[in-house]
Design an enzyme around this catalytic site. Structure first.
Site, PDB file in Angstrom:
ATOM      1  N   HIS A  63       0.912  -1.272   0.209  1.00 17.30           N
ATOM      2  CA  HIS A  63      -0.228   0.028   0.040  1.00 17.30           C
ATOM      3  C   HIS A  63       0.902   1.066   0.131  1.00 17.30           C
ATOM      4  O   HIS A  63       2.171   1.259  -0.071  1.00 17.30           O
ATOM      5  CB  HIS A  63      -0.886  -0.268   1.198  1.00 17.30           C
ATOM      6  N   HIS A  65       1.147   4.005   1.675  1.00 19.04           N
ATOM      7  CA  HIS A  65       1.629   4.907   3.135  1.00 19.04           C
ATOM      8  C   HIS A  65       3.285   5.012   2.968  1.00 19.04           C
ATOM      9  O   HIS A  65       3.865   3.968   2.567  1.00 19.04           O
ATOM     10  CB  HIS A  65       1.268   4.229   4.432  1.00 19.04           C
ATOM     11  N   ASP A  67       5.770   4.826   5.099  1.00 20.35           N
ATOM     12  CA  ASP A  67       6.422   3.937   5.592  1.00 20.35           C
ATOM     13  C   ASP A  67       6.774   2.661   4.538  1.00 20.35           C
ATOM     14  O   ASP A  67       7.495   1.662   5.020  1.00 20.35           O
ATOM     15  CB  ASP A  67       6.213   3.282   7.003  1.00 20.35           C
ATOM     16  N   HIS A  68       6.027   2.497   3.625  1.00 25.46           N
ATOM     17  CA  HIS A  68       6.189   1.332   2.665  1.00 25.46           C
ATOM     18  C   HIS A  68       6.726   1.701   1.393  1.00 25.46           C
ATOM     19  O   HIS A  68       6.973   0.785   0.560  1.00 25.46           O
ATOM     20  CB  HIS A  68       4.674   0.600   2.710  1.00 25.46           C
ATOM     21  N   HIS A 140      -7.414  -1.565   5.732  1.00 26.74           N
ATOM     22  CA  HIS A 140      -6.709  -0.643   6.073  1.00 26.74           C
ATOM     23  C   HIS A 140      -7.075   0.912   5.849  1.00 26.74           C
ATOM     24  O   HIS A 140      -5.870   1.713   6.022  1.00 26.74           O
ATOM     25  CB  HIS A 140      -5.195  -1.030   5.596  1.00 26.74           C
ATOM     26  N   ASP A 211      -0.553  -3.846   5.906  1.00 27.05           N
ATOM     27  CA  ASP A 211      -1.066  -3.446   7.017  1.00 27.05           C
ATOM     28  C   ASP A 211      -2.442  -3.508   6.840  1.00 27.05           C
ATOM     29  O   ASP A 211      -3.094  -3.286   5.807  1.00 27.05           O
ATOM     30  CB  ASP A 211      -0.989  -1.762   7.307  1.00 27.05           C
ATOM     31  N   HIS A 269       6.127  -5.349  11.760  1.00 21.41           N
ATOM     32  CA  HIS A 269       5.521  -4.184  11.558  1.00 21.41           C
ATOM     33  C   HIS A 269       5.237  -3.710  13.074  1.00 21.41           C
ATOM     34  O   HIS A 269       3.775  -3.655  13.277  1.00 21.41           O
ATOM     35  CB  HIS A 269       4.397  -4.083  10.528  1.00 21.41           C
TER      36      HIS A 269
END
Ligand SMILES: [Zn+2]
Ligand SMILES: [Zn+2]
EC number: 3.1.26.11
Length: 308
Positions: A63, A65, A67-68, A140, A211, A269
């Site tokens: 996804h 976000h 942090d990914h 999510h 996530d 995570h």
């Protein structure tokens, strides 16, 4: 086949845990590395491992976000700078193409290799003779996918000793027999190739999820997998927070593993609120429900053996 965790923290980088990225090492199987997510500084993490960026063949993004995905432009540029010239494909949700194109064009980053970006929907997103990858949406807040990586069964080995015992000598005929065909020998005897091939070798299944809150799609993706990699952002006592932020607790990850009948669960995570021994508590909570659970740390590696 080996899972090598490059970043195992949630949201923001911490000293102990960098943000998300996981390498699936398929060196024996295809001489390649597949990455799952690419949080900021993934390329720095790679420097501490034996991974060679030019060997990265596919990157799967769960996804969008930060942090990914914030590590993508840097890694893509360095791969080119370091002489990577083989094609690379990135699979990710709608929007990943714009993110990559804009970051590369604004920074005037020109790649010397062929980069394909595939915006995915649910279903089979990758397939060749050896592997297939199935994607499904999780729960999510923004579209987040889980991936089921399936290694196809390998045909059985040719029972050479059995053939030799019958006086059948090596030659092109072995190839026909190995394919399980019916073959006529020089003396007129007819043999069934299937009698001279061992049982097929079962392929392995790895489920790597983005996530998510606890959801049914996770169980389906993980069905009887050899390994399930599941987020465990929160501890059981913080389940209200997990729900509010569209994440899972360690116990919910264990529930998915149990319902899906997987062999092994790996938690990742992890929120930075659980450091040191507190993170061990997450592991214990999960193990109460699903004993064969491990807690990933940055650079921990897990070999996935072939089924007997
Ligand atoms: Zn995240
Ligand atoms: Zn997220």
């Amino acid at each position: 086949m080996e899972l090598l965790f490059l970043g195992t923290g949630a949201g923001v980088p911490a000293k102990e845990r960098n943000v998300s990225s996981i390498a699936l090492q398929l060196l024996e199987e295809r001489g390649a590395t597949w990455l799952f997510d690419c949080g900021e500084a993934t390329q720095h993490q790679i420097l501490h491992t034996s991974i060679r960026p030019r060997r990265i063949e596919n990157i799967f993004i769960t996804h969008l976000h930060g942090d990914h995905i914030f590590g993508l432009p840097g890694l893509l540029g360095s791969r080119s700078f370091q002489g990577g010239d083989t094609p690379l494909t990135i699979y990710g949700p709608k929007g990943i193409q714009a993110f990559i194109e804009i970051s590369l064009s604004i920074s005037c980053t020109r790649l010397k290799y062929d980069l394909q970006v595939v915006e995915i929907e649910e279903g089979t997103i990758f397939e060749d003779e050896r592997f297939l990858v199935i994607a499904k949406q999780l729960d999510h807040g923004i579209p987040s996918y889980g991936f089921r990586v399936v290694e196809k069964d390998l045909p059985g080995t040719l029972l050479v000793d059995k053939l030799k015992a019958l006086g059948i000598r090596p030659g092109p005929i072995y190839q026909q027999i190995k394919l399980g065909k019916t073959v006529q020998l020089d003396d007129g005897t007819v043999i069934d190739g299937r009698d001279f091939v061992g049982p097929p070798q079962k392929g392995r299944i790895v489920a790597i999820l983005g996530d998510t809150r606890y959801c049914e799609a996770s169980v389906e993706l993980a069905k009887e997998a050899d390994v399930l990699v599941h987020e465990a952002t929160f501890a059981a006592e913080d389940s209200a927070l997990a729900h509010d932020y569209f994440h899972s607790t360690a116990v919910q990850a264990a529930e998915v593993a149990k319902l899906a009948g997987v062999k092994r669960l790996i938690l990742t995570h992890i929120s930075s609120r659980y450091q040191g021994t507190l993170s061990e508590e997450l592991l214990e909570q999960a193990r109460e429900l699903f004993p064969n659970t491990e807690l990933a740390s940055d650079f921990s590696s897990f070999i996935i053996p072939r089924k007997k």
